[in-house]
Scaffold this motif. Structure first.
Motif, PDB file in Angstrom:
ATOM      1  N   LEU A   1       8.831  -1.188 -16.102  1.00 28.67           N
ATOM      2  CA  LEU A   1       9.273  -0.691 -14.804  1.00 28.67           C
ATOM      3  C   LEU A   1       8.110  -0.615 -13.819  1.00 28.67           C
ATOM      4  O   LEU A   1       7.056  -0.043 -14.126  1.00 28.67           O
ATOM      5  CB  LEU A   1       9.895   0.700 -14.970  1.00 28.67           C
ATOM      6  CG  LEU A   1      10.586   1.292 -13.737  1.00 28.67           C
ATOM      7  CD1 LEU A   1      11.788   0.440 -13.339  1.00 28.67           C
ATOM      8  CD2 LEU A   1      11.012   2.739 -14.008  1.00 28.67           C
ATOM      9  N   LEU A   2       8.302  -1.203 -12.635  1.00 28.16           N
ATOM     10  CA  LEU A   2       7.333  -1.118 -11.545  1.00 28.16           C
ATOM     11  C   LEU A   2       7.861  -0.111 -10.531  1.00 28.16           C
ATOM     12  O   LEU A   2       9.000  -0.236 -10.064  1.00 28.16           O
ATOM     13  CB  LEU A   2       7.162  -2.480 -10.867  1.00 28.16           C
ATOM     14  CG  LEU A   2       6.853  -3.682 -11.767  1.00 28.16           C
ATOM     15  CD1 LEU A   2       6.702  -4.947 -10.920  1.00 28.16           C
ATOM     16  CD2 LEU A   2       5.602  -3.442 -12.604  1.00 28.16           C
TER      17      LEU A   2
ATOM     18  N   LEU B   1       9.018  -2.071  -3.379  1.00 23.64           N
ATOM     19  CA  LEU B   1       9.214  -0.827  -4.116  1.00 23.64           C
ATOM     20  C   LEU B   1       9.609   0.334  -3.222  1.00 23.64           C
ATOM     21  O   LEU B   1       9.945   1.413  -3.726  1.00 23.64           O
ATOM     22  CB  LEU B   1       7.941  -0.492  -4.904  1.00 23.64           C
ATOM     23  CG  LEU B   1       7.504  -1.576  -5.901  1.00 23.64           C
ATOM     24  CD1 LEU B   1       6.200  -1.187  -6.584  1.00 23.64           C
ATOM     25  CD2 LEU B   1       8.592  -1.825  -6.937  1.00 23.64           C
ATOM     26  N   ASP B   2       9.582   0.145  -1.905  1.00 23.89           N
ATOM     27  CA  ASP B   2      10.095   1.171  -1.009  1.00 23.89           C
ATOM     28  C   ASP B   2      11.620   1.183  -1.027  1.00 23.89           C
ATOM     29  O   ASP B   2      12.245   2.183  -0.656  1.00 23.89           O
ATOM     30  CB  ASP B   2       9.584   0.959   0.416  1.00 23.89           C
ATOM     31  CG  ASP B   2       9.795  -0.467   0.906  1.00 23.89           C
ATOM     32  OD1 ASP B   2       9.693  -1.396   0.080  1.00 23.89           O
ATOM     33  OD2 ASP B   2      10.044  -0.662   2.108  1.00 23.89           O
TER      34      ASP B   2
ATOM     35  N   VAL C   1       0.538  -7.735  -8.612  1.00 20.89           N
ATOM     36  CA  VAL C   1      -0.452  -7.263  -7.643  1.00 20.89           C
ATOM     37  C   VAL C   1       0.221  -6.460  -6.539  1.00 20.89           C
ATOM     38  O   VAL C   1       1.411  -6.620  -6.263  1.00 20.89           O
ATOM     39  CB  VAL C   1      -1.242  -8.436  -7.023  1.00 20.89           C
ATOM     40  CG1 VAL C   1      -1.957  -9.235  -8.098  1.00 20.89           C
ATOM     41  CG2 VAL C   1      -0.334  -9.341  -6.191  1.00 20.89           C
ATOM     42  N   ASP C   2      -0.572  -5.598  -5.898  1.00 18.43           N
ATOM     43  CA  ASP C   2      -0.061  -4.812  -4.781  1.00 18.43           C
ATOM     44  C   ASP C   2      -0.361  -5.522  -3.464  1.00 18.43           C
ATOM     45  O   ASP C   2      -0.795  -6.682  -3.456  1.00 18.43           O
ATOM     46  CB  ASP C   2      -0.642  -3.394  -4.809  1.00 18.43           C
ATOM     47  CG  ASP C   2      -2.168  -3.366  -4.690  1.00 18.43           C
ATOM     48  OD1 ASP C   2      -2.769  -4.373  -4.243  1.00 18.43           O
ATOM     49  OD2 ASP C   2      -2.768  -2.332  -5.040  1.00 18.43           O
TER      50      ASP C   2
ATOM     51  N   ALA D   1       2.442   1.360  -8.588  1.00 20.64           N
ATOM     52  CA  ALA D   1       1.654   0.649  -7.580  1.00 20.64           C
ATOM     53  C   ALA D   1       1.128   1.624  -6.537  1.00 20.64           C
ATOM     54  O   ALA D   1       1.716   2.686  -6.312  1.00 20.64           O
ATOM     55  CB  ALA D   1       2.511  -0.418  -6.902  1.00 20.64           C
ATOM     56  N   ARG D   2       0.040   1.244  -5.874  1.00 19.44           N
ATOM     57  CA  ARG D   2      -0.487   2.063  -4.783  1.00 19.44           C
ATOM     58  C   ARG D   2       0.126   1.679  -3.444  1.00 19.44           C
ATOM     59  O   ARG D   2      -0.117   2.337  -2.435  1.00 19.44           O
ATOM     60  CB  ARG D   2      -2.012   1.935  -4.714  1.00 19.44           C
ATOM     61  CG  ARG D   2      -2.714   2.643  -5.855  1.00 19.44           C
ATOM     62  CD  ARG D   2      -4.196   2.780  -5.638  1.00 19.44           C
ATOM     63  NE  ARG D   2      -4.889   1.502  -5.691  1.00 19.44           N
ATOM     64  CZ  ARG D   2      -6.211   1.378  -5.717  1.00 19.44           C
ATOM     65  NH1 ARG D   2      -6.973   2.455  -5.680  1.00 19.44           N
ATOM     66  NH2 ARG D   2      -6.769   0.187  -5.778  1.00 19.44           N
ATOM     67  N   THR D   3       0.896   0.582  -3.432  1.00 18.95           N
ATOM     68  CA  THR D   3       1.584   0.160  -2.214  1.00 18.95           C
ATOM     69  C   THR D   3       3.036  -0.151  -2.563  1.00 18.95           C
ATOM     70  O   THR D   3       3.383  -0.321  -3.730  1.00 18.95           O
ATOM     71  CB  THR D   3       0.936  -1.093  -1.595  1.00 18.95           C
ATOM     72  OG1 THR D   3       1.134  -2.211  -2.479  1.00 18.95           O
ATOM     73  CG2 THR D   3      -0.558  -0.893  -1.374  1.00 18.95           C
ATOM     74  N   SER D   4       3.873  -0.255  -1.541  1.00 19.83           N
ATOM     75  CA  SER D   4       5.286  -0.562  -1.776  1.00 19.83           C
ATOM     76  C   SER D   4       5.539  -2.056  -1.909  1.00 19.83           C
ATOM     77  O   SER D   4       6.489  -2.477  -2.564  1.00 19.83           O
ATOM     78  CB  SER D   4       6.142   0.002  -0.634  1.00 19.83           C
ATOM     79  OG  SER D   4       6.091   1.413  -0.621  1.00 19.83           O
ATOM     80  N   THR D   5       4.711  -2.850  -1.263  1.00 21.48           N
ATOM     81  CA  THR D   5       4.868  -4.304  -1.287  1.00 21.48           C
ATOM     82  C   THR D   5       3.925  -4.912  -2.316  1.00 21.48           C
ATOM     83  O   THR D   5       2.781  -4.483  -2.452  1.00 21.48           O
ATOM     84  CB  THR D   5       4.571  -4.896   0.104  1.00 21.48           C
ATOM     85  OG1 THR D   5       5.457  -4.313   1.056  1.00 21.48           O
ATOM     86  CG2 THR D   5       4.754  -6.409   0.104  1.00 21.48           C
ATOM     87  N   GLY D   6       4.416  -5.909  -3.028  1.00 18.87           N
ATOM     88  CA  GLY D   6       3.572  -6.572  -4.015  1.00 18.87           C
ATOM     89  C   GLY D   6       4.139  -7.925  -4.393  1.00 18.87           C
ATOM     90  O   GLY D   6       5.091  -8.419  -3.779  1.00 18.87           O
ATOM     91  N   PHE D   7       3.558  -8.508  -5.427  1.00 18.72           N
ATOM     92  CA  PHE D   7       3.967  -9.847  -5.844  1.00 18.72           C
ATOM     93  C   PHE D   7       3.788  -9.970  -7.347  1.00 18.72           C
ATOM     94  O   PHE D   7       2.861  -9.394  -7.922  1.00 18.72           O
ATOM     95  CB  PHE D   7       3.124 -10.907  -5.125  1.00 18.72           C
ATOM     96  CG  PHE D   7       3.853 -12.195  -4.869  1.00 18.72           C
ATOM     97  CD1 PHE D   7       4.799 -12.282  -3.862  1.00 18.72           C
ATOM     98  CD2 PHE D   7       3.601 -13.330  -5.627  1.00 18.72           C
ATOM     99  CE1 PHE D   7       5.483 -13.464  -3.608  1.00 18.72           C
ATOM    100  CE2 PHE D   7       4.271 -14.521  -5.387  1.00 18.72           C
ATOM    101  CZ  PHE D   7       5.217 -14.589  -4.370  1.00 18.72           C
TER     102      PHE D   7
END
Length: 388
Positions: free
Chosen positions: A154-155, A110-111, A132-133, A174-180
């Motif tokens: 939309l994520l 998401l970054d 998940v984040d 999300a609280r982080t840029s990377t997730g799954f």
């Protein structure tokens, strides 16, 4: 009064131990640390201290490194960007699989830009998209149990402030840029249902927001992409490597900002990463320590680091309790560990099958948490079985 000199001597010995050093603490700066002093720059540390901190950092950071490295692997798939779903057809990608659902799996970055999830009409089927984040916490409630409707979802990342285009049903931040993301769609064990489900599966997809045009995209999932080959071994792919963990630690800390109360811990882990970068000998000690391995809140762990890492090492993509409930059993009724050389029976009284709104199943795993080979070539029984 007679005790004071002893206290002073003990304090002096402690300081001397801290000053018998081999490296410097030079902590980098991360968001959220401004009010936390952390280790003083220039303080020297001993190998025992580094080993102690490395063990804790590895334990806390293991789930994040797992999902971070899945992103690194997925970026090499032959599709634009990092957002692509591949159906899981082999052991190794995720432990504790089941035969009741068709799985999907995709990494999100998401970054780079937000991601659109497509949800087709699944009719009466059980379905859920687990999202998940980096910490492995769910941040989207999307599935039949939530009453989610077909459409586009939309994520977005923690810092995204763009305009939501028309046609988006809901936005999840999300609280982080990377997730799954792991879609799960129920399928029974008949040839007819394997054919019937294809129409719905063709509408399961996710892609960068820049590719969104408000129209459902269809994909033929029979033409599967190839996930990078698994390293030797029969267990789950080794997503976390002690040899690389401390090099990856700064990126993990930067992406997953500290939760309230974690600021001091983050400052210590950032200092540890700086030591690893500056001192090869102490880095080797950290790696050595990380190789010594030491849930009712699945996908919602918060600061429960013990449960987060324990679950991540056995089944990292466990769902939230309101989506699915897992019961694991390693012992028989006498408390003896299950053994493949023995025969066991599980009995449900007449009319008392597990009460569920979606499906239930009973699955047999081997010691690696994957399907256990057997002459019947049957690995589970449950709602999906129509001929038993």
């Amino acid at each position: 009064m007679n005790q004071s000199p002893h206290r002073l001597n003990l304090f002096a010995l402690t300081l001397l131990g801290a000053l018998a050093t081999t490296s410097l603490l030079v902590p980098p700066s991360y968001a959220g640390e401004a009010s936390v002093a952390g280790p003083v720059a220039g303080t020297k540390v001993t190998e025992p201290y580094v080993r102690m901190m490395a063990r804790e950092a590895y334990f806390r950071g293991w789930p994040m490194a797992n999902i971070f490295n899945r992103r690194q692997a997925f970026k090499d798939l032959p599709e634009p960007g990092l957002m692509v779903i591949t159906l899981i057809r082999r052991n190794g990608l995720v432990a504790c699989p089941n035969q009741d659902v068709v799985y999907g799996a995709g990494s999100i970055a998401l970054d780079l830009e937000p991601v659109v999830l497509q949800v087709p009409d699944f009719g009466s089927r059980f379905w859920v998209y687990q999202v998940v984040d980096l910490r492995s916490d769910s941040f989207a409630e999307l599935g039949k149990m939530y009453g989610s409707k077909p459409g586009f979802y939309l994520l977005v990342g923690p810092d995204w402030n763009g305009k939501v285009p028309a046609g988006i049903t809901k936005v999840f931040r999300a609280r982080t840029s990377t997730g799954f993301v792991i879609p799960r769609v129920f399928q029974d064990d008949t040839a007819a249902d394997r054919t019937a489900i294809q129409a719905s599966l063709s509408g399961v997809d996710m892609y960068p927001l820049s590719q969104y045009d408000g129209k459902i995209k269809h994909r033929d999932w029979a033409k599967l992409l190839k996930f990078p080959a698994q390293a030797a071994g029969s267990g789950e792919t080794k997503w976390v490597m002690p040899e690389k963990f401390f090099d990856e630690l700064p990126a993990l800390l930067k992406d997953a900002k500290p939760l309230p109360g974690e600021e001091a811990r983050y400052a210590q882990m950032a200092s540890l990463a700086a030591i690893a970068k500056a001192d090869p000998q102490l880095k080797a000690a950290m790696i050595d320590e990380a190789k010594k391995p030491t849930a009712n809140n699945g996908a919602a762990f918060g600061t429960d680091y013990f449960s987060r890492t324990a679950v991540a090492r056995s089944n990292i993509f466990v769902n939230q309790q309101k989506e699915t409930k897992y019961f694991y059993q390693d012992l028989d009724k006498s408390g003896t560990r299950l053994n493949g050389q023995n025969s066991y029976s599980v009995t449900f009284a007449k009319g008392q099958l597990p009460p569920v709104k979606g499906f239930w199943s009973l699955t047999l795993y081997n010691e690696q948490h994957f399907f256990s080979p057997n002459d019947l070539k049957r690995y589970s029984i449950g709602t999906k079985n129509k001929t038993l």
